[in-house]
Design a protein around this motif. Structure first.
Motif, mmCIF file in Angstrom:
data_model
loop_
_atom_site.group_PDB
_atom_site.id
_atom_site.type_symbol
_atom_site.label_atom_id
_atom_site.label_comp_id
_atom_site.label_asym_id
_atom_site.label_seq_id
_atom_site.Cartn_x
_atom_site.Cartn_y
_atom_site.Cartn_z
ATOM 1 N N GLN A 54 16.655 55.243 -13.221
ATOM 2 C CA GLN A 54 17.709 54.534 -12.492
ATOM 3 C C GLN A 54 17.121 53.700 -11.360
ATOM 4 N N LEU A 55 16.104 54.236 -10.691
ATOM 5 C CA LEU A 55 15.429 53.472 -9.640
ATOM 6 C C LEU A 55 14.790 52.216 -10.208
ATOM 7 N N SER A 56 14.207 52.346 -11.390
ATOM 8 C CA SER A 56 13.573 51.192 -12.019
ATOM 9 C C SER A 56 14.596 50.100 -12.315
ATOM 10 N N ARG A 57 15.751 50.499 -12.843
ATOM 11 C CA ARG A 57 16.804 49.507 -13.125
ATOM 12 C C ARG A 57 17.334 48.895 -11.833
ATOM 13 N N LEU A 58 17.439 49.718 -10.780
ATOM 14 C CA LEU A 58 17.903 49.206 -9.496
ATOM 15 C C LEU A 58 16.923 48.183 -8.930
ATOM 16 N N ASN A 87 25.721 45.647 3.350
ATOM 17 C CA ASN A 87 24.582 44.750 3.179
ATOM 18 C C ASN A 87 23.506 45.304 2.243
ATOM 19 N N GLY A 88 23.702 46.517 1.735
ATOM 20 C CA GLY A 88 22.738 47.079 0.802
ATOM 21 C C GLY A 88 21.638 47.884 1.451
ATOM 22 N N ARG A 89 21.951 48.588 2.556
ATOM 23 C CA ARG A 89 20.915 49.368 3.243
ATOM 24 C C ARG A 89 20.356 50.479 2.347
ATOM 25 N N THR A 90 21.256 51.220 1.696
ATOM 26 C CA THR A 90 20.812 52.340 0.871
ATOM 27 C C THR A 90 20.005 51.856 -0.326
ATOM 28 N N THR A 91 20.453 50.772 -0.952
ATOM 29 C CA THR A 91 19.706 50.210 -2.075
ATOM 30 C C THR A 91 18.321 49.764 -1.621
ATOM 31 N N ALA A 92 18.254 49.126 -0.453
ATOM 32 C CA ALA A 92 16.956 48.688 0.069
ATOM 33 C C ALA A 92 16.028 49.874 0.285
ATOM 34 N N ALA A 93 16.560 50.978 0.814
ATOM 35 C CA ALA A 93 15.734 52.170 1.039
ATOM 36 C C ALA A 93 15.192 52.709 -0.280
ATOM 37 N N LYS A 94 16.025 52.755 -1.304
ATOM 38 C CA LYS A 94 15.578 53.255 -2.606
ATOM 39 C C LYS A 94 14.486 52.369 -3.198
ATOM 40 N N LEU A 98 12.396 50.373 -1.562
ATOM 41 C CA LEU A 98 11.162 50.526 -0.790
ATOM 42 C C LEU A 98 10.381 51.761 -1.239
ATOM 43 N N LEU A 99 11.095 52.852 -1.457
ATOM 44 C CA LEU A 99 10.432 54.067 -1.915
ATOM 45 C C LEU A 99 9.875 53.894 -3.320
ATOM 46 N N ARG A 100 10.594 53.141 -4.140
ATOM 47 C CA ARG A 100 10.140 52.884 -5.499
ATOM 48 C C ARG A 100 8.865 52.038 -5.509
ATOM 49 N N GLU A 101 8.730 51.123 -4.549
ATOM 50 C CA GLU A 101 7.594 50.200 -4.523
ATOM 51 C C GLU A 101 6.311 50.840 -3.995
ATOM 52 N N LEU A 102 6.404 52.004 -3.386
ATOM 53 C CA LEU A 102 5.209 52.671 -2.872
ATOM 54 C C LEU A 102 4.274 53.060 -4.013
ATOM 55 N N ALA A 150 23.290 36.249 -9.781
ATOM 56 C CA ALA A 150 22.404 35.713 -10.816
ATOM 57 C C ALA A 150 21.424 36.775 -11.312
ATOM 58 N N ARG A 151 20.899 37.600 -10.399
ATOM 59 C CA ARG A 151 19.937 38.628 -10.804
ATOM 60 C C ARG A 151 20.606 39.659 -11.719
ATOM 61 N N HIS A 152 21.830 40.051 -11.400
ATOM 62 C CA HIS A 152 22.543 40.996 -12.260
ATOM 63 C C HIS A 152 22.751 40.419 -13.657
ATOM 64 N N LEU A 153 23.051 39.141 -13.729
ATOM 65 C CA LEU A 153 23.250 38.505 -15.035
ATOM 66 C C LEU A 153 21.927 38.348 -15.774
ATOM 67 N N ARG A 154 20.881 38.062 -15.032
ATOM 68 C CA ARG A 154 19.586 37.800 -15.653
ATOM 69 C C ARG A 154 19.050 39.044 -16.360
ATOM 70 N N VAL A 155 19.193 40.212 -15.706
ATOM 71 C CA VAL A 155 18.671 41.425 -16.330
ATOM 72 C C VAL A 155 19.514 41.842 -17.529
ATOM 73 N N ARG A 156 20.679 41.244 -17.680
ATOM 74 C CA ARG A 156 21.508 41.502 -18.864
ATOM 75 C C ARG A 156 21.286 40.458 -19.952
#
Length: 669
Positions: free
Chosen positions: A54-58, A89-96, A98-102, A201-207
């Motif tokens: 799920q993190l990867s898809r996010l 503004n997407g704070r929680t998504t940004a946190a996830k 950032l952790l995924r990119e480590l 656009a990003r949501h549409l692109r990944v679909r």
């Protein structure tokens, strides 16, 4: 939850005892290689693996706002970052992300979900942090007391992060973001709003949608984005744009899809406000509402459900001969619906079903209770496929959430679950509670998790017990895995002895869940050792001892992991002490033999010494058990290892007062 339905007291039956003693004679077949439970559909993948996917898809859908790289650098260098920003503004998504990119090593990703006191997981427990773990602490919705409780532990916890090379991203609650300790002020970073059009656009692109013309945004979309809707609303709009594309004409383009999608949200409500008052016949309104509630269901189910609604609301039936009645196709046409080639019913206009449901619920309050009763009866229709049953439950739950308080939202699931001979309504209760646990509105999700916790700490009817087990295993294990362990643990402690070995028991399901994840095994061991019941709770102590033996019998041999840390060896010793206290030697000796043999087969020779030390420490005050442990080890291991055990026993015996020590002859026999 002061008014939560359920038993007011937690009375326990007296468990069976062994003749002539206080230890339990168990008949459990401890978890080993048995197949998974048959009543519940066990997860197809470990919960943490699903979380990583799920993190990867996010991450694929994430649009990087300005300043996010600074937050990443802070997290990477200092192992902690505090994110602040405007809600939506997407704070929680940004946190996830950032952790995924480590850089990822041996650690795992996990979310620390704030919960009321006593409902676990315990806040920021150092022993539960693994090497290289990536953790999210989302305090965006935290009240002041929760914020203070976590904030006060952060200085010491930061030291743990540095020592274990682990990482923590904290989403700050907006009202208290300025109250962050000065020691952490340099680690506080702002999450700005990303480009709204790029998010869509990003949501549409990944679909798989070609987004090269997405910059040609129509005026309607520009006006919608000017109001700066929350990021989750933009994701939902992207889904509606995809729906509009699927039903569009071949010549239509991105601007046309956007116009239809925005019309579906705004104009549809206006259209329904004009249409329903002009639809005077009760039979027509009943069909309109039924199609909205069962949108996409087979025509036969729509027809039967409409008849039930008309009967329950005392709408006069058509008394003419059957051949003079209007056909279903004609009646559907009158309410703006049609039947497709698969004989499933849909409205002709996009998102019309959503607008109709909301119209009736908001404008006809007296209809709400009859609609709930109708849904309960409709679920039992033989023409109603299971996937549409779930859709009906979710739609009803979403409507109730518009007007009902949090306590009442859980009542219907409780009522449905009390019907032990009706699997349809049991499944509906599971779907209702699962919807609540997964709810994007964190206070709603937290309330449902709290209700499940409250119920799990009481004795329950078998049907309600199975509902909670299902929700914990198949929903909460993926969204809040540690909390799923907590609730299953409470259910297992209160399980009748006659049911504890059944294939769908809370005990077996709990062991099956933690078998998929070393971190969850560690967490269960922590609970069994550190959070043991009070001394007068004999039934629960025995249940914990049974769970511990089941934990040791897992084919993956978690003892190799659990023996490596001083803290976990202490937990193992405490749990073995509990086993020796409550169970007869006939029950625990086979498990001890297998455990020692498994450790002896490992490549690390220190593991055997550590395992033997655990056993000696556990039985230091129990001479008969100590003697049996020595005899068992002498038969199972080499003479040198048995001699090591004997040396440790002698050391422990020397430290005991003389009147407690047993004869040395007996020790060496």
């Amino acid at each position: 939850m002061t008014d939560t339905p359920g038993p007011p007291a937690d009375a326990e039956p007296v468990p069976p005892t062994a003749p002539g003693g206080d230890r339990y004679q168990t008949t459990f077949q401890f978890f080993g290689t048995d197949p998974p439970p048959d009543f519940l559909s066990s997860p197809t993948a470990p919960p943490r693996q699903v979380a990583e996917e799920q993190l990867s898809r996010l991450q694929q859908r994430f649009v990087r706002p300005t300043g996010i790289n600074d937050a990443y650098d802070t997290l990477e260098r200092h192992n902690i970052v505090f994110l602040r920003g405007t809600p939506g503004n997407g704070r929680t998504t940004a946190a996830k992300v950032l952790l995924r990119e480590l850089p990822r090593g041996s650690g795992t990703y996990k979310e620390i979900a704030p919960d009321p006191d006593g409902q676990s997981p315990e806040p920021l427990t150092p022993e539960l942090v693994g090497e290289g773990d990536r953790m999210l602490l989302d305090l965006a919705e935290a009240e002041e007391d929760v914020w203070t409780r976590y904030h006060d532990q952060l200085p010491g916890f930061h030291k743990v992060l540095l020592d274990k090379r682990s990482f923590l991203a904290v989403v700050l609650p907006q009202p208290y973001a300025d109250g962050l300790s000065p020691d952490f002020a340099a680690y506080r970073k702002s999450v700005n709003r990303p480009d709204d059009l790029e998010v869509i656009a990003r949501h549409l692109r990944v679909r798989g949608i070609d987004t090269r013309d997405c910059r040609r945004a129509p005026r309607e979309l520009t006006a919608y984005l000017a109001n700066q809707p929350p990021m989750r609303e933009l994701a939902r709009l992207a889904d509606i744009i995809l729906e509009a594309r699927e039903t569009a004409e071949p010549a239509d383009s991105f601007p046309d899809w956007c116009r239809r999608a925005i019309a579906a949200e705004k104009i549809r409500a206006e259209e329904v406000n004009d249409f329903v008052p002009a639809l005077r016949a009760g039979s027509q309104r009943a069909l309109l509402l039924t199609v909205a509630m069962l949108h996409g269901a087979p025509a036969d189910a729509i027809h039967r459900a409409t008849a039930i609604l008309q009967r329950n609301l005392r709408i006069a039936r058509d008394d003419r001969p059957l051949l003079e009645h209007k056909s279903l196709m004609e009646r559907l046409h009158e309410v703006g619906a049609s039947r497709n080639d698969a004989s499933c019913v849909h409205f002709d206009k996009l998102r019309y079903d959503h607008a109709v449901r909301h119209y009736f619920w908001r404008n006809m309050p007296d209809l709400r209770r009859p609609l709930r009763d109708w849904a309960e009866e409709t679920l039992g229709l033989p023409q109603f496929p299971e996937e549409h049953q779930k859709a009906l439950v979710v739609r009803l739950a979403e409507l109730c959430a518009l007007t009902e308080d949090a306590d009442r939202l859980t009542y219907l699931a409780w009522d449905w679950a009390k019907q032990p001979t009706d699997p349809t309504h049991t499944r509906a209760a599971v779907d209702w509670l699962s919807w609540g646990v997964r709810n994007e509105h964190e206070p709603t999700s937290r309330h449902f998790r709290s209700a499940i916790y409250t119920w799990a700490t009481h004795r329950l009817e078998p049907s309600m017990r199975q509902v909670l087990i299902d929700v914990c295993l198949n929903t909460m294990a993926f969204t809040h895995p540690e909390q799923a362990v907590v609730r299953l643990h409470h259910l297992a402690r209160r399980e009748p002895w006659s049911k504890a070995d059944s294939r769908n028991s809370a005990r077996r399901v709990l062991l099956a869940l933690v078998a998929m994840d070393t971190r969850l095994r560690l967490y269960l061991l922590y609970r069994l050792a550190v959070l043991a019941p009070q001394t007068d709770e004999a039934r629960r102590q025995a249940a914990d001892a049974s769970l511990f033996l089941g934990l040791l019998m897992m084919p993956s041999r978690p003892e190799h992991v659990l023996l490596q840390l001083t803290s976990t060896r202490l937990w193992l010793s405490k749990c073995w002490t509990n086993v020796l206290r409550w169970f007869s030697s006939e029950s625990w000796l086979p498990h001890l033999t297998q455990w020692v043999a498994a450790v002896d087969s490992a490549e690390d020779p220190d593991l055997v010494h550590q395992a033997l030390d655990v056993l000696v420490d556990a039985s230091a005050e129990n001479y008969p058990a100590l003697r049996q442990i020595y005899l068992t080890v002498r038969k199972s291991l080499s003479a040198a290892k048995a001699e090591r055990l004997l040396s440790r026993i002698a050391e422990v015996q020397r430290k005991r007062p003389p009147h407690q020590a047993g004869s040395k002859k007996g020790t060496q026999s």
